[in-house]
Design an enzyme around this catalytic site. Structure first.
Site, PDB file in Angstrom:
ATOM      1  N   CYS A 161       0.838  -1.189   0.000  1.00 39.36           N
ATOM      2  CA  CYS A 161       0.000   0.000   0.000  1.00 39.36           C
ATOM      3  C   CYS A 161       0.875   1.242   0.000  1.00 39.36           C
ATOM      4  O   CYS A 161       2.022   1.226   0.481  1.00 39.36           O
ATOM      5  CB  CYS A 161      -0.913  -0.013   1.230  1.00 39.36           C
ATOM      6  SG  CYS A 161      -2.138   1.318   1.244  1.00 39.36           S
ATOM      7  N   ASP A 171       0.402   3.688   1.811  1.00 40.30           N
ATOM      8  CA  ASP A 171       0.405   4.171   3.200  1.00 40.30           C
ATOM      9  C   ASP A 171       1.835   4.400   3.689  1.00 40.30           C
ATOM     10  O   ASP A 171       2.713   3.563   3.526  1.00 40.30           O
ATOM     11  CB  ASP A 171      -0.302   3.117   4.070  1.00 40.30           C
ATOM     12  CG  ASP A 171      -0.594   3.617   5.468  1.00 40.30           C
ATOM     13  OD1 ASP A 171       0.350   3.985   6.179  1.00 40.30           O
ATOM     14  OD2 ASP A 171      -1.776   3.629   5.841  1.00 40.30           O
ATOM     15  N   ARG A 219       3.152   4.185   6.379  1.00 36.83           N
ATOM     16  CA  ARG A 219       3.637   3.384   7.493  1.00 36.83           C
ATOM     17  C   ARG A 219       4.080   1.982   7.086  1.00 36.83           C
ATOM     18  O   ARG A 219       4.549   1.213   7.918  1.00 36.83           O
ATOM     19  CB  ARG A 219       2.517   3.258   8.557  1.00 36.83           C
ATOM     20  CG  ARG A 219       2.049   4.592   9.080  1.00 36.83           C
ATOM     21  CD  ARG A 219       0.747   4.510   9.826  1.00 36.83           C
ATOM     22  NE  ARG A 219      -0.404   4.390   8.948  1.00 36.83           N
ATOM     23  CZ  ARG A 219      -1.661   4.524   9.338  1.00 36.83           C
ATOM     24  NH1 ARG A 219      -1.926   4.790  10.603  1.00 36.83           N
ATOM     25  NH2 ARG A 219      -2.657   4.386   8.485  1.00 36.83           N
ATOM     26  N   HIS A 279      -2.418  -4.467   5.031  1.00 33.45           N
ATOM     27  CA  HIS A 279      -2.019  -3.965   6.352  1.00 33.45           C
ATOM     28  C   HIS A 279      -3.207  -3.455   7.144  1.00 33.45           C
ATOM     29  O   HIS A 279      -4.291  -3.206   6.612  1.00 33.45           O
ATOM     30  CB  HIS A 279      -0.959  -2.871   6.195  1.00 33.45           C
ATOM     31  CG  HIS A 279      -1.524  -1.579   5.667  1.00 33.45           C
ATOM     32  ND1 HIS A 279      -1.922  -0.538   6.491  1.00 33.45           N
ATOM     33  CD2 HIS A 279      -1.776  -1.159   4.423  1.00 33.45           C
ATOM     34  CE1 HIS A 279      -2.390   0.464   5.753  1.00 33.45           C
ATOM     35  NE2 HIS A 279      -2.307   0.115   4.493  1.00 33.45           N
ATOM     36  N   CYS A 314      -6.103   0.165   7.020  1.00 32.01           N
ATOM     37  CA  CYS A 314      -5.927   0.630   5.656  1.00 32.01           C
ATOM     38  C   CYS A 314      -7.076   1.549   5.266  1.00 32.01           C
ATOM     39  O   CYS A 314      -8.234   1.138   5.257  1.00 32.01           O
ATOM     40  CB  CYS A 314      -5.849  -0.541   4.689  1.00 32.01           C
ATOM     41  SG  CYS A 314      -5.578  -0.023   2.982  1.00 32.01           S
TER      42      CYS A 314
END
Lengths: 298, 258
Positions: free
Chosen positions: B87, B89, B91, B147, B150
């Site tokens: 992703c 993202d 993190r 993850h 999300c």
């Protein structure tokens, strides 16, 4: 860590789909196997058992396949083990040491950057530019291309929308790099080529960069043409970013800055520049429709 | 150099503490305070360019120049063993979680780590990456990592079935690739709370992507030959766990009934 793959030939000439789950947690226990199988009529299974016996006695070719399967299983064990070691190292060296920070991050991310980089294994922005968890919302695709707002493939656009409108990042950084396979494919593509190729259908997003490179650099060696295209393409992607209304609005009111970056891993240098929005509007063109400022090389 | 000054200061402190051990606790408290201050200073530093510059300088001095033979080889060509979908993202960068070094993993990152089905017009971006990795780079493994928390999956779970297009139409049209995962969770996990439903959907959406990978003929060809393995994973940064599973797919030789 045993990962059990069924080696038996399933008595079916149709495909069968199994899924297995191994759960890694800090106590290092394998918890569950789950298998999902297509239903096969039992009459067929009985017949097929005979087929299996006949088949296994038949040819050395089949035995060879069985051996390959076994060595495949060992490979699987290695890869599973490898993944596990990698994750546990991250957990020990990074996650556990920064538990407070990760707890905050778990609740919400507030990255200041959207980074658009190439999928190339050598140019991960976290590695090259040192972004830590939480700092950069990252899109990676072939040749770090941004398609235009009105047309073109859609994958990258969702990420633009989320990062700019929901996360409200303050900076967008488009990072290109040396020896980019995608740009090379773009530059060596025939105009009337095989349109069944995915690569072709994607890199054509950067077609304008190829045209402008050919216009000014066709006398150069192919490698130098590619390098020129790699850099020009970044600027064209930046220009296309300004074509997204919600991006242009934020750049105009100063809450969002657009930057270009070029990582040359042959010489290990990083060149960076910022889009000068006022200058772009004022008509100071760089041949790619935008003006830039604050160019520097590290 | 910043590190020299820091090292000198630390040495001075150590020397002092070795003579006056009872100051240890005071020193520890002060160091914790200082660490916290520096962390906050770092995060409020709004000079983005300085941030990138110091990141690159660190990479160049601590990694590239210390291992220049390897980086010179890499400059000539890459031969990663992994194609990873993760992703976007901030993190969940695979280089952090799985410590991939330069050259190891060809990485595609998009919202909710989706792999759409074969479609040369609408989804040539993912298709191009899969084609390049499988056909040209000949990777041996594809890994799709979902993850926790999300945002893309959360968006998918909250789409109403017959709603009019919204301002987030790009996002919605993209995450709808995982629609069958959402439908499955809604049917089979009605008793769970919203967060638990999202977690199940995060994992099921990975399975949808794994299945979609098989719709690319060049992927299927390599999987059937056992030269390419396909795996799914779920990284939970709330609990600090990582689940990994494999997609098992084969066709048996056809037996002719005659």
């Amino acid at each position: 860590m045993a990962s059990h793959l069924p080696i038996s030939y399933d008595p079916s000439s149709s495909t069968s789909l199994h899924t297995q789950q191994l759960i890694f947690c800090s106590s290092d226990k394998v918890k569950d196997f789950e298998k999902a199988q297509l239903r096969i009529p039992s009459s067929f299974r009985r017949k097929a058992a005979n087929l299996q016996t006949m088949a296994s006695g038949k040819t050395p070719g089949l035995t060879q396949e069985a051996n390959d399967f076994t060595s495949g299983e060992n490979n699987t064990d290695d890869v599973f083990d490898d993944m596990k070691q990698r994750f546990l190292a991250f957990k020990k060296l990074n996650y556990m040491d920064n538990l407070e920070h990760f707890k905050k991050l778990a609740d919400a991310q507030a990255p200041k950057f959207l980074v658009i980089a190439c999928a190339d294994s050598r140019v991960c922005p976290s590695a090259v530019l040192g972004f830590q968890p939480g700092e950069a919302f990252t899109v990676r695709n072939i040749a770090n291309l941004v398609p235009s707002y009105e047309s073109g493939p859609t994958e990258t656009k969702a990420a633009l929308q989320f990062s700019v409108n929901t996360l409200e990042v303050e900076n967008i950084l488009v990072v290109g790099h040396s020896r980019c396979g995608g740009i090379q494919a773009l530059m060596s593509m025939e105009d009337e080529g095989d349109s069944r190729s995915f690569i072709r259908n994607w890199v054509i997003v950067g077609k304008k960069a190829k045209e402008s490179t050919k216009a000014v650099a066709s006398n150069l060696h192919f490698d130098h043409q590619c390098q020129h295209c790699e850099k020009t393409s970044i600027n064209h992607s930046l220009e296309r970013l300004l074509g997204y209304p919600w991006i242009e609005e934020k750049v105009r009111n100063g809450s969002l800055s657009l930057h270009g970056g070029y990582y040359d891993f042959v010489n290990c240098t990083f060149e960076k520049w910022t889009v000068d929005y006022e200058g772009s509007r004022g008509g100071k063109k760089e041949g790619s429709g935008i003006a830039v400022k604050n160019r520097s090389v590290w | 150099m910043a590190t020299d000054a820091y090292e000198a200061a630390i040495k001075g402190l150590k020397d002092l503490l070795s003579k006056k051990a009872d100051l240890g606790n005071v020193a520890a408290e002060k160091i914790k305070e200082l660490t916290q201050e520096l962390k906050e200073l770092d995060s409020s530093n709004s000079d983005a360019v300085e941030r990138i510059k110091s990141g690159f300088t660190h990479f160049k001095t601590q990694k590239y120049l210390k291992d220049s033979a390897r980086f010179n080889d890499l400059a000539k060509g890459q031969s990663p063993k992994f194609l990873v979908f993760a992703c976007s993202d901030s993190r969940v960068c695979p280089s952090h979680i799985l410590n991939f070094q330069p050259g190891e993993a060809f990485v595609v990152r998009n919202i909710a780590n989706m792999v759409p089905p074969f479609d040369q017009k609408r989804h040539s971006g993912v298709g191009a990456a899969v084609e390049y990795a499988v056909v040209h780079l000949k990777v041996e493994n594809i890994l799709v990592i979902g993850h926790s928390r999300c945002g893309g999956i959360k968006g998918l779970m909250s789409i109403e079935d017959d709603a009019a297009p919204t301002k987030s139409d790009f996002i919605e049209n993209w995450v709808k690739i995982g629609a069958s995962a959402r439908n499955k969770i809604k049917e089979e996990h009605q008793g769970l709370d919203d967060e638990a439903k999202c977690t199940e959907c995060e994992k099921e959406a990975v399975n949808v992507s794994l299945g979609n990978l098989l719709s690319y003929p060049f992927v299927r060809a390599e999987v059937v030959k056992n030269t390419l393995a396909i795996r799914g994973a779920h990284y939970n940064f709330v609990k600090g766990t990582f689940d990994l599973w494999e997609l098992d797919f084969k066709t048996t030789p056809a037996y002719a009934f005659s």
